[in-house]
Write an enzyme that holds these catalytic residues in place. Sequence first.
Site, mmCIF file in Angstrom:
data_model
loop_
_atom_site.group_PDB
_atom_site.id
_atom_site.type_symbol
_atom_site.label_atom_id
_atom_site.label_comp_id
_atom_site.label_asym_id
_atom_site.label_seq_id
_atom_site.Cartn_x
_atom_site.Cartn_y
_atom_site.Cartn_z
ATOM 1 N N TYR A 16 -36.592 -45.696 13.537
ATOM 2 C CA TYR A 16 -35.242 -46.181 13.261
ATOM 3 C C TYR A 16 -35.288 -47.706 13.226
ATOM 4 O O TYR A 16 -35.371 -48.360 14.259
ATOM 5 C CB TYR A 16 -34.240 -45.712 14.314
ATOM 6 C CG TYR A 16 -34.093 -44.210 14.438
ATOM 7 C CD1 TYR A 16 -34.525 -43.352 13.419
ATOM 8 C CD2 TYR A 16 -33.528 -43.634 15.559
ATOM 9 C CE1 TYR A 16 -34.390 -41.977 13.536
ATOM 10 C CE2 TYR A 16 -33.385 -42.262 15.684
ATOM 11 C CZ TYR A 16 -33.825 -41.436 14.669
ATOM 12 O OH TYR A 16 -33.698 -40.069 14.792
ATOM 13 N N HIS A 29 -41.465 -36.024 16.119
ATOM 14 C CA HIS A 29 -40.333 -36.173 15.206
ATOM 15 C C HIS A 29 -40.368 -35.162 14.063
ATOM 16 O O HIS A 29 -39.335 -34.596 13.691
ATOM 17 C CB HIS A 29 -40.332 -37.599 14.651
ATOM 18 C CG HIS A 29 -38.992 -38.095 14.238
ATOM 19 N ND1 HIS A 29 -38.660 -39.428 14.223
ATOM 20 C CD2 HIS A 29 -37.881 -37.457 13.826
ATOM 21 C CE1 HIS A 29 -37.416 -39.586 13.825
ATOM 22 N NE2 HIS A 29 -36.914 -38.401 13.566
ATOM 23 N N SER A 86 -27.168 -34.715 13.775
ATOM 24 C CA SER A 86 -26.162 -34.642 12.704
ATOM 25 C C SER A 86 -25.123 -33.563 12.997
ATOM 26 O O SER A 86 -24.801 -32.744 12.136
ATOM 27 C CB SER A 86 -26.829 -34.383 11.346
ATOM 28 O OG SER A 86 -27.642 -35.464 10.959
ATOM 29 N N PRO A 87 -24.564 -33.548 14.219
ATOM 30 C CA PRO A 87 -23.603 -32.496 14.570
ATOM 31 C C PRO A 87 -22.288 -32.611 13.810
ATOM 32 O O PRO A 87 -21.504 -31.663 13.792
ATOM 33 C CB PRO A 87 -23.389 -32.705 16.069
ATOM 34 C CG PRO A 87 -23.640 -34.165 16.284
ATOM 35 C CD PRO A 87 -24.765 -34.503 15.342
ATOM 36 N N LEU A 88 -22.065 -33.766 13.173
ATOM 37 C CA LEU A 88 -20.850 -33.961 12.381
ATOM 38 C C LEU A 88 -21.161 -33.968 10.890
ATOM 39 O O LEU A 88 -20.378 -34.480 10.083
ATOM 40 C CB LEU A 88 -20.156 -35.264 12.786
ATOM 41 C CG LEU A 88 -19.774 -35.386 14.262
ATOM 42 C CD1 LEU A 88 -19.116 -36.723 14.549
ATOM 43 C CD2 LEU A 88 -18.856 -34.236 14.681
ATOM 44 N N GLY A 89 -22.304 -33.382 10.515
ATOM 45 C CA GLY A 89 -22.648 -33.317 9.096
ATOM 46 C C GLY A 89 -22.751 -34.691 8.461
ATOM 47 O O GLY A 89 -22.260 -34.912 7.363
ATOM 48 N N ARG A 90 -23.403 -35.629 9.179
ATOM 49 C CA ARG A 90 -23.530 -37.012 8.715
ATOM 50 C C ARG A 90 -22.155 -37.606 8.383
ATOM 51 O O ARG A 90 -21.976 -38.326 7.410
ATOM 52 C CB ARG A 90 -24.486 -37.097 7.520
ATOM 53 C CG ARG A 90 -25.877 -36.588 7.877
ATOM 54 C CD ARG A 90 -26.861 -36.626 6.722
ATOM 55 N NE ARG A 90 -28.134 -36.113 7.205
ATOM 56 C CZ ARG A 90 -28.476 -34.820 7.226
ATOM 57 N NH1 ARG A 90 -27.630 -33.914 6.742
ATOM 58 N NH2 ARG A 90 -29.628 -34.425 7.709
ATOM 59 N N GLY A 91 -21.206 -37.243 9.230
ATOM 60 C CA GLY A 91 -19.860 -37.783 9.120
ATOM 61 C C GLY A 91 -18.899 -36.954 8.299
ATOM 62 O O GLY A 91 -17.685 -37.128 8.392
ATOM 63 N N PHE A 92 -19.413 -36.023 7.504
ATOM 64 C CA PHE A 92 -18.548 -35.265 6.599
ATOM 65 C C PHE A 92 -17.522 -34.433 7.351
ATOM 66 O O PHE A 92 -16.353 -34.361 6.964
ATOM 67 C CB PHE A 92 -19.409 -34.364 5.716
ATOM 68 C CG PHE A 92 -18.650 -33.715 4.586
ATOM 69 C CD1 PHE A 92 -18.363 -34.434 3.438
ATOM 70 C CD2 PHE A 92 -18.227 -32.408 4.664
ATOM 71 C CE1 PHE A 92 -17.657 -33.854 2.393
ATOM 72 C CE2 PHE A 92 -17.525 -31.810 3.633
ATOM 73 C CZ PHE A 92 -17.240 -32.545 2.480
#
Length: 331
Positions: free
Chosen positions: A60, A127, A206-212
């Site tokens: 990162y 990873h 990504s529990p929020l779908g990359r923000g979606f």
Amino acid sequence: MKYRTLGQGLQVSAIGIGCMPMVKGGNILYGEAADMDEATRTIHRAIDLGVTFFDTAEIYGPFANEELLGEAIRGKRNGLVIATKFGFGLDGNKIVGVDGSPANARRACEGSLQRLGIDVIDLFYQHRVDPSVPIEETVGGMMELVKEGKVRHIGLSEAGPDTLRRAAAAAPITALQSEYSIWERGVEEEILGICRESNIGFIPYSPLGRGFLAGTIRSRDELAENDWRRNDPRYSEENLPANLAIVDAIAGVAAKHGISNAQVALAWLLAQGDTIVPIPGTKRRATMENSVAAADVTLTAEDLAAIEAAAPMGGTSGPRYGEQGMRMVRL
């Protein structure tokens, strides 16, 4: 804050913090570049709220994210669980493929310890699985670092069922980190069951779908030209409109409870098992505080049924990565 126990008795806050978005530029950008001072204040505020679990990785930035986290936790290390990852070859700042060799694990561990400014890494993940190195060899090398006191616990990321079983037979695996959310449920087929059988905690990234799933993006045009999500097939012009039905269902549940979409999405994950600990990515205090509050949200059977109807396993339009990314998961 509530707390949960992963494999091998490792206790962490029920919501962790994914530090990946806390980069200024770098190789993976979501929305605007992070403000480094605000990112540091976000980490400090999370600690004040009882968050103990922070996730980063050497790639990162590369490297810059570990340095930021290390500086932010200086003087606040006690009681925290710091997770980082290795698994890629690096030529300077350039990623040059996967490398699951014990030698690369050692190289990465030494660098991460220095950048994080800590004496031991609490949770050290591979990873991405390296198909050219037997997983037994990889975890064996990681366990050498445990024996030397440089690592406390080891984990894997995006390992497939066979690899996970073999790894668990060869070493005590504390956690598996893989993508999991209302719109990405593939791990429910087999992987979550293996984790339960083998006493392995599960960490959804990504529990929020990359923000979606947070419901703030309704059109691809809202993404900046350099936003990484422009490479995400689910954000494509073909798939995004169909996927908005999932967001609308989440919004219906959120309105019923007077909470945010993000809190519904995170509470849904917490309801899938008591060894599941999502790590929403964040770079601002406001979004972090909103996510952390999901630990106190309990969804009803009716809520869960509404989400299931709108987002059954396999019901999302488009794969979760492009072709190259899909070749590196579930190996």
